[in-house]
Design a protein around this motif. Structure first.
Motif, PDB file in Angstrom:
ATOM      1  N   SER A 272      52.522  12.410  30.455  1.00  0.00           N
ATOM      2  CA  SER A 272      52.989  12.907  29.153  1.00  0.00           C
ATOM      3  C   SER A 272      51.887  13.659  28.421  1.00  0.00           C
ATOM      4  N   ASN A 273      50.646  13.237  28.607  1.00  0.00           N
ATOM      5  CA  ASN A 273      49.534  13.936  27.952  1.00  0.00           C
ATOM      6  C   ASN A 273      49.429  15.374  28.440  1.00  0.00           C
ATOM      7  N   ALA A 274      49.562  15.565  29.743  1.00  0.00           N
ATOM      8  CA  ALA A 274      49.475  16.918  30.307  1.00  0.00           C
ATOM      9  C   ALA A 274      50.660  17.767  29.873  1.00  0.00           C
ATOM     10  N   MET A 275      51.835  17.162  29.827  1.00  0.00           N
ATOM     11  CA  MET A 275      53.044  17.910  29.456  1.00  0.00           C
ATOM     12  C   MET A 275      53.021  18.356  28.001  1.00  0.00           C
ATOM     13  N   SER A 276      52.179  17.735  27.199  1.00  0.00           N
ATOM     14  CA  SER A 276      52.064  18.131  25.795  1.00  0.00           C
ATOM     15  C   SER A 276      51.051  19.259  25.592  1.00  0.00           C
ATOM     16  N   LEU A 277      50.388  19.652  26.677  1.00  0.00           N
ATOM     17  CA  LEU A 277      49.424  20.742  26.590  1.00  0.00           C
ATOM     18  C   LEU A 277      50.119  22.075  26.290  1.00  0.00           C
ATOM     19  N   ASN A 278      49.346  23.016  25.782  1.00  0.00           N
ATOM     20  CA  ASN A 278      49.837  24.379  25.657  1.00  0.00           C
ATOM     21  C   ASN A 278      50.275  24.871  27.034  1.00  0.00           C
ATOM     22  N   SER A 279      51.389  25.594  27.095  1.00  0.00           N
ATOM     23  CA  SER A 279      51.949  25.998  28.392  1.00  0.00           C
ATOM     24  C   SER A 279      50.960  26.817  29.222  1.00  0.00           C
ATOM     25  N   TYR A 280      50.174  27.642  28.569  1.00  0.00           N
ATOM     26  CA  TYR A 280      49.192  28.446  29.303  1.00  0.00           C
ATOM     27  C   TYR A 280      48.109  27.561  29.917  1.00  0.00           C
ATOM     28  N   ASN A 281      47.655  26.568  29.154  1.00  0.00           N
ATOM     29  CA  ASN A 281      46.644  25.638  29.679  1.00  0.00           C
ATOM     30  C   ASN A 281      47.211  24.830  30.843  1.00  0.00           C
ATOM     31  N   TYR A 282      48.485  24.473  30.734  1.00  0.00           N
ATOM     32  CA  TYR A 282      49.132  23.717  31.817  1.00  0.00           C
ATOM     33  C   TYR A 282      49.160  24.551  33.099  1.00  0.00           C
ATOM     34  N   LEU A 283      49.526  25.812  32.974  1.00  0.00           N
ATOM     35  CA  LEU A 283      49.608  26.677  34.152  1.00  0.00           C
ATOM     36  C   LEU A 283      48.230  26.949  34.747  1.00  0.00           C
ATOM     37  N   ILE A 284      47.220  27.036  33.897  1.00  0.00           N
ATOM     38  CA  ILE A 284      45.853  27.226  34.398  1.00  0.00           C
ATOM     39  C   ILE A 284      45.425  26.015  35.216  1.00  0.00           C
ATOM     40  N   LEU A 285      45.719  24.816  34.719  1.00  0.00           N
ATOM     41  CA  LEU A 285      45.388  23.601  35.469  1.00  0.00           C
ATOM     42  C   LEU A 285      46.136  23.562  36.800  1.00  0.00           C
ATOM     43  N   LEU A 286      47.371  24.039  36.788  1.00  0.00           N
ATOM     44  CA  LEU A 286      48.175  24.060  38.019  1.00  0.00           C
ATOM     45  C   LEU A 286      47.551  24.989  39.064  1.00  0.00           C
ATOM     46  N   ILE A 287      46.993  26.095  38.604  1.00  0.00           N
ATOM     47  CA  ILE A 287      46.443  27.091  39.517  1.00  0.00           C
ATOM     48  C   ILE A 287      45.075  26.696  40.067  1.00  0.00           C
ATOM     49  N   ILE A 288      44.296  25.928  39.308  1.00  0.00           N
ATOM     50  CA  ILE A 288      42.905  25.623  39.685  1.00  0.00           C
ATOM     51  C   ILE A 288      42.768  25.069  41.101  1.00  0.00           C
ATOM     52  N   PRO A 289      43.525  24.023  41.503  1.00  0.00           N
ATOM     53  CA  PRO A 289      43.365  23.518  42.878  1.00  0.00           C
ATOM     54  C   PRO A 289      43.669  24.571  43.938  1.00  0.00           C
ATOM     55  N   VAL A 290      44.654  25.431  43.682  1.00  0.00           N
ATOM     56  CA  VAL A 290      44.990  26.481  44.639  1.00  0.00           C
ATOM     57  C   VAL A 290      43.820  27.456  44.764  1.00  0.00           C
ATOM     58  N   CYS A 291      43.225  27.816  43.641  1.00  0.00           N
ATOM     59  CA  CYS A 291      42.069  28.728  43.664  1.00  0.00           C
ATOM     60  C   CYS A 291      40.898  28.105  44.421  1.00  0.00           C
ATOM     61  N   VAL A 292      40.686  26.802  44.222  1.00  0.00           N
ATOM     62  CA  VAL A 292      39.619  26.104  44.956  1.00  0.00           C
ATOM     63  C   VAL A 292      39.914  26.128  46.448  1.00  0.00           C
ATOM     64  N   GLY A 293      41.185  25.857  46.799  1.00  0.00           N
ATOM     65  CA  GLY A 293      41.573  25.880  48.214  1.00  0.00           C
ATOM     66  C   GLY A 293      41.392  27.242  48.838  1.00  0.00           C
ATOM     67  N   LEU A 294      41.769  28.281  48.119  1.00  0.00           N
ATOM     68  CA  LEU A 294      41.599  29.641  48.636  1.00  0.00           C
ATOM     69  C   LEU A 294      40.119  29.982  48.801  1.00  0.00           C
TER      70      LEU A 294
END
Length: 459
Positions: A272-294
């Motif tokens: 719930s804490n993450a879901m309350s984040l600003n949508s842009y911040n949420y999407l950035i967090l979602l992308i970070i692991p993919v960027c690390v993997g790439l």
């Protein structure tokens, strides 16, 4: 619908056009499940295909859109079919087969534009962006390791598919619809999304889309809940499916550390804490692991196919962003979600099977045990899916039907029904009369004048 009617009418003379319209989405939903299975199997294994098929078939949002002649089924059917052909085009070794398969995809996108003129472009844009990013990634990979720009087979194949897809889509979309509609594939995305929220159009007429319930903004928690059967942990597992495409089937220590880090981030995103984040911040967090993997793949000389990770990431981010502005777009996230979740289940299955074998379990017993453990996650989706199907009730009642038949029988043939747009299609079909507004023409000046008419006290 007409083809469905002709086939069934041949075997059953009493079968009518309305029944064909009702049953067609259900038939297409069966094909969608089959397509999801083949995509999951091709990307990981049979288990991945099984779970991808199950999760998309049990989605309450998908079920509600495939019962009662709703045309939204095309928005799932065509993208999955296009993705499957896209995978086969990349896999083939023959240049001509690659060109033919990609041209077929252009044809499918053209048919998709005919089925959904205002939103067909999203899958085309996703594929084009994926091919561009994948090609740039491979060029950079070659430069890092060989200090030279190398046009590898992967880059050449991606370039051929990119050019063929663009040209064939240009031809077929222009043929089925218009050249202007094709050009909209590059201008419509941001314009359409931003246009849903403004109250006044550029021509100063009111924007009726702001009154459409399906185009109301959705929160991150709503998006996760509607895609993951109310179990946010399933959403985290789907995101991990993207990560599993960036590591070897049997990961080494470095990849295990990367997977563990991704688990922490993605399971946090389901809180719930993450879901309350600003949508842009949420999407950035979602992308970070993919960027690390790439980045890890980029620094490794070993080849790992990154196409699917790039495509699924674009799909997730794009549709979450769109859904934040219109709740109806959550449906377009369901295919990517189901595929990614299927990949995750397939990867965990082979990992658990190997772990049990390492513990001296019989190979067959190990596989059955691993599959049984994963099938526990199907209990809630099955319950939710059955509830969604059994609770469906047609909104067209006998009262509606009798009233519209009365209008048809007692009104002049050139009469026009003045009503708000919600039920305009019903009026046209049953009453057989023209309407001022319907679901295909609600956002025009006539809506403004009709709204004023309904507000007056003087008939």
């Amino acid at each position: 619908i007409v083809v469905t009617y002709k086939v069934f009418h041949f075997f059953s003379p009493n079968f009518n056009l309305m029944q064909a319209a009702f049953i067609l989405p259900t038939l297409l939903a069966i094909i969608v499940a089959i397509l999801a299975f083949f995509i999951g199997r091709k990307l990981m294994n049979v288990v991945a295909g099984f779970f991808a098929s199950m999760f998309i078939s049990l989605s309450p949002l998908f079920i509600s859109r495939t019962i009662g002649s709703d045309t939204d089924i095309w928005n799932v059917f065509f993208p999955l079919l296009i993705i499957l052909v896209f995978l086969y085009a990349f896999e083939t070794k023959s240049l001509w087969k690659r060109i033919v398969l990609t041209s077929i995809n252009g044809l499918l996108i053209g048919l998709f534009s005919f089925a959904w003129a205002s939103g067909w472009w999203y899958i085309f844009d996703f594929l084009i962006l994926t091919l561009i990013l994948y090609s740039l990634f491979e060029l950079l990979h070659g430069y890092i390791h060989y200090k030279n720009i190398i046009f590898s087979d992967e880059v050449k194949n991606a370039s051929i598919i990119l050019i063929t897809l663009f040209v064939s889509t240009l031809i077929f979309v222009s043929l089925f619809m218009s050249l202007n509609l094709f050009s909209g594939a590059f201008s419509n995305p941001m314009g359409m999304i931003s246009g849903l929220q403004i109250s006044v159009n550029a021509n100063l007429w009111p924007n009726i889309y702001t009154t459409v319930a399906e185009l109301n903004a959705a929160s991150i928690s709503t998006i996760i809940s509607q895609t993951s059967f109310g179990m946010s942990i399933i959403f985290s597992l789907a995101l991990l499916g993207i990560i599993f495409t960036l590591v070897k089937r049997y990961p080494d220590v470095k990849e295990l550390v990367f997977i563990c880090g991704s688990v922490v981030i993605y399971f946090y995103l389901s809180t719930s804490n993450a879901m309350s984040l600003n949508s842009y911040n949420y999407l950035i967090l979602l992308i970070i692991p993919v960027c690390v993997g790439l980045t890890l793949v980029l620094l490794s000389k070993e080849y790992i196919d990154t196409r699917i990770a790039i495509l699924l990431t674009i799909w997730f981010v794009g549709m979450i962003f769109a859904s934040i502005r219109g709740v109806r777009f959550i449906l377009l996230l369901i295919p990517a979600f189901s595929i990614a979740l299927g990949i995750s289940m397939g990867y965990l299955y082979q990992y658990f099977s190997r772990l049990l074998e390492y513990l001296k379990c019989n190979i067959t017993i190990a596989k059955v045990m691993a599959l049984s453990i994963l099938c526990i996650l199907l209990i809630n989706p099955i319950t939710v899916g059955i509830a969604a199907g059994t609770s469906f009730m047609p909104t067209l009642t006998k009262g509606w039907s009798d009233s519209l038949i009365k209008i048809r029988e007692e009104s002049m043939p050139d009469a026009i029904i003045n009503s708000w747009w919600d039920f305009g299609h019903w009026f046209k079909y049953i009453a057989d009369r023209r309407v001022t507004l319907d679901g295909a023409s609600q956002n025009g000046p006539n809506a403004y004048w009709l709204g004023l008419l309904f507000q007056t006290n003087d008939e």
